[in-house]
Enzyme design. Structure first.
Site, PDB file in Angstrom:
ATOM      1  NE  ARG A 161      22.086  71.952  52.529  1.00  0.00           N
ATOM      2  CZ  ARG A 161      21.224  72.194  53.477  1.00  0.00           C
ATOM      3  NH1 ARG A 161      20.108  72.846  53.209  1.00  0.00           N
ATOM      4  NH2 ARG A 161      21.444  71.796  54.705  1.00  0.00           N
ATOM      5  CB  CYS A 162      23.207  65.667  47.427  1.00  0.00           C
ATOM      6  SG  CYS A 162      23.212  63.896  47.130  1.00  0.00           S
ATOM      7  CB  THR A 163      27.747  63.130  49.944  1.00  0.00           C
ATOM      8  OG1 THR A 163      27.750  63.881  51.158  1.00  0.00           O
ATOM      9  CG2 THR A 163      29.099  62.465  49.750  1.00  0.00           C
TER      10      THR A 163
END
Length: 113
Positions: free
Chosen positions: A9-11
């Site tokens: 979920r983390c860019t």
């Protein structure tokens, strides 16, 4: 083998995976929110990073602000907080041959390749 501790979920974490794919290296993805660290395994990664435990904490996370901010915590207590609440761990972490980096910016991965 290269290992990346990844939160999909983390860019920045996704950029780290893409960077390794572009380099064509073989690596293992560890989704550390699902396959959580033990106290020992997180301690080892911190040692490979060569940083203090507090330097790995995401201090803007709500759980840090509500439960830990402003308290005097030992390194042991900080590591245990990250084990108990893995969202507190800065990401992505790339480990290779006994060295590790927090891949922020992504190009820091070069330091362990």
């Amino acid at each position: 083998m290269i290992k990346i501790y990844h939160n999909p979920r983390c860019t920045k974490s996704r950029q780290g995976v893409a960077f390794l794919e572009e380099k064509g290296v073989v690596f293992e993805v560890v989704k550390y929110l699902d396959e959580t660290f033990t106290f020992q395994s997180l301690s080892e990664v911190i040692a490979e990073l060569g940083i203090s435990p507090i330097a790995l904490v995401r201090k803007n996370e709500a759980i840090w602000k509500s439960d830990f901010k402003g308290k005097e915590l030992s390194d042991t207590e900080i590591i245990q907080a990250m084990v108990d609440f893995p969202k507190l761990i800065e990401r992505p972490i790339v480990v290779h041959n006994g060295k590790a980096v927090v891949a922020r910016p992504t190009e820091k991965i070069e330091e362990v390749l």
